[in-house]
Design a protein around this motif. Sequence first.
Motif, short mmCIF file in Angstrom:
data_model
loop_
_atom_site.label_atom_id
_atom_site.label_comp_id
_atom_site.label_asym_id
_atom_site.label_seq_id
_atom_site.Cartn_x
_atom_site.Cartn_y
_atom_site.Cartn_z
N VAL A 1 0.84 -1.19 0.00
CA VAL A 1 0.00 0.00 0.00
C VAL A 1 0.88 1.25 0.00
N ASP A 2 0.54 2.19 -0.87
CA ASP A 2 1.25 3.47 -0.93
C ASP A 2 0.99 4.26 0.35
N THR A 3 1.85 5.20 0.64
CA THR A 3 1.68 6.06 1.81
C THR A 3 0.50 7.00 1.59
N MET A 4 0.05 7.63 2.64
CA MET A 4 -1.02 8.61 2.51
C MET A 4 -0.54 9.87 1.80
N TRP A 5 0.75 10.03 1.66
CA TRP A 5 1.31 11.15 0.89
C TRP A 5 1.47 10.77 -0.58
N ASN A 6 1.07 9.53 -0.92
CA ASN A 6 1.09 9.03 -2.30
C ASN A 6 2.48 9.10 -2.93
N ALA A 7 3.47 8.76 -2.15
CA ALA A 7 4.86 8.86 -2.59
C ALA A 7 5.16 7.98 -3.81
N ALA A 8 4.74 6.74 -3.79
CA ALA A 8 5.01 5.84 -4.92
C ALA A 8 4.23 6.28 -6.16
N ASN A 9 3.00 6.68 -5.97
CA ASN A 9 2.19 7.16 -7.08
C ASN A 9 2.86 8.37 -7.73
N ALA A 10 3.35 9.30 -6.93
CA ALA A 10 4.02 10.48 -7.47
C ALA A 10 5.32 10.11 -8.18
N ALA A 11 6.06 9.17 -7.62
CA ALA A 11 7.35 8.78 -8.19
C ALA A 11 7.19 8.01 -9.50
N TYR A 12 6.14 7.20 -9.60
CA TYR A 12 6.00 6.33 -10.75
C TYR A 12 4.85 6.70 -11.69
N GLY A 13 4.10 7.74 -11.38
CA GLY A 13 2.99 8.13 -12.25
C GLY A 13 2.02 6.99 -12.46
N ALA A 14 1.59 6.40 -11.38
CA ALA A 14 0.82 5.16 -11.47
C ALA A 14 -0.69 5.36 -11.66
#
Length: 115
Positions: free
Chosen positions: A61-74
Motif C-alpha cells: 500500500v502506498d503512503t497517505m502522501w502518495n509517494a510511490a504514485n508520485a514517483a511512478y505516475g501510477a
Amino acid sequence: MVRHFRQQVDFVVLYIEEVHPTDGWAFKNNYKIRQHQTIQQRCAAAKLLLPHCPVEVPIVVDTMWNAANAAYGATPERLYIIKDGIILYQGGMGPFGYDLAEVTCCLNKIIKGNN
C-alpha cells in the motif's frame, strides 16, 4: 504471466489512492470505497484485491502522501519492470494502455540477459 515467470521474477501489486471513490468520480456497480482518509482505510480497501490476485503476489500500500504514485505516475494504474532499482519498462496508463505481450517480451529479454 505470474505463473509463467514466478521462478525468475518477483511480482508485487501496489495499491495507490482510490481512483474511483464513491465520494468522487465513481463508476456504477463498482466497489463502495470512499477516498481514504487514513492508512487503515487504504489497507482495508487494498484487501479487497486479495481474491483477484494470485496467491504468490503480495499487495503493498502506498503512503497517505502518495509517494510511490508520485514517483511512478501510477494513476490510475500502470505496469513496470524494475531490476536492481532501475526502471527497465514503463507501460502505458492502464487499463487501456496495458500491453501484456510487450511486458512478456521485455521479461524474456531480461531473463535471457539481453536487456
